[in-house]
Design an enzyme around this catalytic site. Structure first.
Site, PDB file in Angstrom:
ATOM      1  N   ASP A 165      29.803  -4.106  16.926  1.00 20.93           N
ATOM      2  CA  ASP A 165      31.154  -3.838  17.402  1.00 20.93           C
ATOM      3  C   ASP A 165      31.720  -5.049  18.145  1.00 20.93           C
ATOM      4  O   ASP A 165      31.010  -6.007  18.442  1.00 20.93           O
ATOM      5  CB  ASP A 165      31.115  -2.601  18.314  1.00 20.93           C
ATOM      6  CG  ASP A 165      32.232  -1.640  17.978  1.00 20.93           C
ATOM      7  OD1 ASP A 165      33.328  -2.114  17.603  1.00 20.93           O
ATOM      8  OD2 ASP A 165      32.018  -0.413  18.112  1.00 20.93           O
ATOM      9  N   TRP A 214      37.729  -4.469  13.609  1.00 20.43           N
ATOM     10  CA  TRP A 214      38.943  -3.703  13.253  1.00 20.43           C
ATOM     11  C   TRP A 214      40.007  -4.617  12.620  1.00 20.43           C
ATOM     12  O   TRP A 214      41.210  -4.409  12.788  1.00 20.43           O
ATOM     13  CB  TRP A 214      39.519  -2.996  14.491  1.00 20.43           C
ATOM     14  CG  TRP A 214      38.455  -2.508  15.418  1.00 20.43           C
ATOM     15  CD1 TRP A 214      37.609  -1.454  15.184  1.00 20.43           C
ATOM     16  CD2 TRP A 214      38.078  -3.056  16.691  1.00 20.43           C
ATOM     17  NE1 TRP A 214      36.746  -1.316  16.237  1.00 20.43           N
ATOM     18  CE2 TRP A 214      37.009  -2.266  17.173  1.00 20.43           C
ATOM     19  CE3 TRP A 214      38.548  -4.113  17.466  1.00 20.43           C
ATOM     20  CZ2 TRP A 214      36.395  -2.533  18.398  1.00 20.43           C
ATOM     21  CZ3 TRP A 214      37.932  -4.370  18.685  1.00 20.43           C
ATOM     22  CH2 TRP A 214      36.879  -3.591  19.131  1.00 20.43           C
ATOM     23  N   GLY A 215      39.558  -5.658  11.932  1.00 28.13           N
ATOM     24  CA  GLY A 215      40.490  -6.583  11.276  1.00 28.13           C
ATOM     25  C   GLY A 215      40.837  -7.782  12.148  1.00 28.13           C
ATOM     26  O   GLY A 215      41.421  -8.756  11.658  1.00 28.13           O
ATOM     27  N   GLU A 216      40.475  -7.733  13.431  1.00 34.94           N
ATOM     28  CA  GLU A 216      40.794  -8.849  14.329  1.00 34.94           C
ATOM     29  C   GLU A 216      40.091 -10.117  13.855  1.00 34.94           C
ATOM     30  O   GLU A 216      38.897 -10.093  13.533  1.00 34.94           O
ATOM     31  CB  GLU A 216      40.295  -8.500  15.735  1.00 34.94           C
ATOM     32  CG  GLU A 216      41.162  -9.079  16.824  1.00 34.94           C
ATOM     33  CD  GLU A 216      40.626  -8.657  18.193  1.00 34.94           C
ATOM     34  OE1 GLU A 216      40.605  -7.439  18.469  1.00 34.94           O
ATOM     35  OE2 GLU A 216      40.233  -9.551  18.969  1.00 34.94           O
ATOM     36  N   ASP A 248      40.011   2.440  14.114  1.00 36.72           N
ATOM     37  CA  ASP A 248      39.196   3.628  13.841  1.00 36.72           C
ATOM     38  C   ASP A 248      39.974   4.666  13.037  1.00 36.72           C
ATOM     39  O   ASP A 248      41.150   4.920  13.304  1.00 36.72           O
ATOM     40  CB  ASP A 248      38.721   4.254  15.159  1.00 36.72           C
ATOM     41  CG  ASP A 248      37.634   3.417  15.816  1.00 36.72           C
ATOM     42  OD1 ASP A 248      37.315   2.325  15.296  1.00 36.72           O
ATOM     43  OD2 ASP A 248      37.109   3.849  16.857  1.00 36.72           O
TER      44      ASP A 248
HETATM   45  C1  GLA Z   1      34.381   1.496  17.925  1.00 39.30           C
HETATM   46  C2  GLA Z   1      34.112   1.537  16.429  1.00 39.30           C
HETATM   47  C3  GLA Z   1      33.798   2.971  16.012  1.00 39.30           C
HETATM   48  C4  GLA Z   1      32.608   3.503  16.804  1.00 39.30           C
HETATM   49  C5  GLA Z   1      32.906   3.382  18.291  1.00 39.30           C
HETATM   50  C6  GLA Z   1      31.714   3.723  19.152  1.00 39.30           C
HETATM   51  O1  GLA Z   1      35.553   2.140  18.270  1.00 39.30           O
HETATM   52  O2  GLA Z   1      35.211   1.047  15.726  1.00 39.30           O
HETATM   53  O3  GLA Z   1      33.529   3.033  14.630  1.00 39.30           O
HETATM   54  O4  GLA Z   1      31.443   2.771  16.464  1.00 39.30           O
HETATM   55  O5  GLA Z   1      33.296   2.055  18.638  1.00 39.30           O
HETATM   56  O6  GLA Z   1      32.063   3.610  20.495  1.00 39.30           O
END
Ligand code: GLA
Length: 516
Positions: free
Chosen positions: A159, A193-195, A214
């Site tokens: 992450d 997340w694309g960043e 998400d």
């Molecule tokens: C981020 C990720 C999710 C999940 C949560 C867990 O938001 O994008 O897919 O893994 O963390 O906290």
């Protein structure tokens, strides 16, 4: 599901084709044989979030992956997500949270491998994971990846929370180097997340990258969000291929609040986009319809096609879109007609639209009705019910072979010497090809230690990997090897599939009969 129409109705279209930003990719993916097709498996986050995650839950899910038929359909990676499974001890080392995972993270991994599944864990490139309940890897990348290797992890989602001041490319490059140094092949799933536009650089340091935020909060499927993610991810189609995938997040199929048609549509979109298929629902409480959708081998065959092309929208008229551009290994093509209207849509797919030569007519396979019709001259017309899809495979041939999907009965071989005289011990790993295309050319990669030899025997459907261990001359101790077996494409020599498994040997006393 769709109905084929006798009368062809015109499809009025406006083309709103969006190209991915940046120059067309000339990607050099990692040459490690991992994730040659989109990873499939299960992660807890979408349905459970953090609190309910523990060893008991993961083991129950592992059982259901096997009993529901999901493992045999190709789902393999499973493990805790942000489930507070490890902590950082006062000496700085990662250690299992034994309260939640009493067998330890290595023990959990072993039990997953024994069931013919692979082990997924989760961490963060920053100081902490998103909830701050677990440590991140910042500053301890090499030690942490070594620990993940000790736990026998096969897949790690990394992450991007709490990374203030960190450079995204440098951070994930360091983590890749750390994993390489730890010596265990691990699929790297980047989660920015694309960043930092990971599609432009991450193929060199990982195998998949989240393209969007998400898909939902824990426990609650969000259809609008899923659709936005699907259409955003679609624009990046050029950047995906074997070993390097766009990841529009875990699936919401089977979560509360979705209709059967929505589940089917979602699954079809993820299959068409060659997206990783990480189920995110509670597998212990699945309806028959959810199981049927998640294990539809014909749809999975499109997703797991070895060419690894991400399908794209070739036409869109308001809420009706045609997704194509997905040539498959046998020369056929996958086509998806997606109707987001609240009324049925009559749609005509022209063979010229998908670049197929139609001189002799083409056969059409409906991948949800499991029916073949044809030959059809020039086009096929379908009626798609509201919020549903028609998922088709179009071919010159009446046969619609399924691509190889490789399942192993176990991913670990454990042997123990019993004698102080030299012994030969042996144990087999069986791998089965669940597709209908044959894959007979399996070969063990070089580099095995002197005490281990592996032979491969079988046919296009099943191979027995016989592991022979000679204890001659071995000193008392534990021995470990990772075996890689490749299926090689005969002309190019490119691996079409590769599997890895662990071999463990315990030698309780020094053994005579050799010089090692
Ligand atoms: C981020 C990720 C999710 C999940 C949560 C867990 O938001 O994008 O897919 O893994 O963390 O906290």
């Amino acid at each position: 599901m769709m109905m084929m129409l006798g009368i062809w109705t015109a499809f009025v279209h406006v083309s709103i084709f969006t190209w991915a930003e940046g120059t067309p990719p000339n990607v050099h993916a990692l040459d490690d044989g991992l994730a040659l097709t989109p990873p499939m498996g299960w992660y807890p986050w979408n349905i459970f979030g953090q609190e309910p995650q523990n060893e008991k839950l993961i083991k129950e899910i592992v059982d259901t992956l096997v009993t529901s038929g999901m493992r045999d359909a190709g789902y393999s990676y499973v493990g805790p997500d942000e489930g507070i499974c490890f902590l950082r001890a006062s000496d700085g080392k990662l250690t299992t949270n034994f309260e939640r995972y009493p067998s330890g993270l290595r023990g959990l991994g072993d039990s997953i491998h024994e069931r013919g599944l692979k082990y997924a864990l989760y961490t963060d490139a920053g100081t902490h994971t998103c909830s701050k309940a677990m440590p991140g890897t910042k500053g301890r990348e090499f030690e942490d990846m070594r620990r993940f290797a000790d736990w026998r992890c096969d897949y790690v989602k990394i992450d991007w929370c709490h990374t203030e001041g960190q450079d995204v490319v440098k951070a994930y490059t360091l983590l890749h180097d750390a994993q390489h140094a730890a010596g265990r092949p691990i699929v790297h799933s980047l989660c920015t997340w694309g960043e930092g536009s990971p599609w432009k650089w991450a193929a060199a340091v990982g195998h998949l990258w989240r393209t969007t935020g998400d898909i939902c909060g824990p426990g609650l499927a969000d259809w609008e969000s899923a659709m936005k993610i699907a259409f955003d991810n679609e624009t990046l189609f050029e950047w995906a291929g074997p070993g390097h995938w766009n990841d529009p997040d875990m699936m919401i199929v089977g979560m509360p609040g979705l209709s059967e048609a929505q589940n089917r549509s979602f699954f079809s979109l993820w299959c068409m986009m060659a997206s990783p298929l990480m189920a995110g629902n509670d597998l212990r409480n699945m309806s028959k319809s959810t199981i049927q959708i998640l294990t539809n081998r014909e749809a999975i065959g499109v997703n797991q096609d070895p060419l690894g092309i991400q399908g794209r929208i070739i036409r869109r008229n308001g809420q009706v879109s045609i997704w194509a551009g997905k040539r498959l290994f046998d020369g056929s093509q996958a086509v998806l007609v997606f109707n987001q209207r609240s009324s049925p849509a009559d749609v005509r797919v022209l063979w010229s639209d998908i670049g197929m030569d139609d001189t002799a007519g083409l056969y059409v396979r409906d991948l949800w009705a499991h029916e073949t019709t044809g030959p059809h001259a020039g086009a096929i017309s379908v009626t798609v019910p509201p919020n549903d899809v028609a998922m088709l495979r179009i071919s010159k041939s009446k046969d619609f072979p399924l691509p190889p999907i490789i399942i192993a009965d176990t991913y670990v071989v454990s042997l123990r010497a019993t004698d102080t005289a030299a012994q030969t011990l042996s144990a087999a790993v069986t791998i089965r090809n669940q597709g209908s295309a044959e894959l007979p050319l399996w070969k063990v990669r070089e580099g095995l230690p002197g005490w281990l030899s592996v032979t491969v025997a079988g046919d296009g459907k099943s191979q027995t990997l016989t592991n022979r261990i000679s204890t001659a001359g071995l000193k008392k101790g534990f021995y470990h090897a990772i075996v890689r077996v490749d299926n090689t494409e005969p002309v190019s020599g490119r691996p079409m599939s590769a599997i890895y498994y662990d071999v463990d040997l315990e030698v309780p006393n020094n053994v005579g009969g050799g010089s090692k």
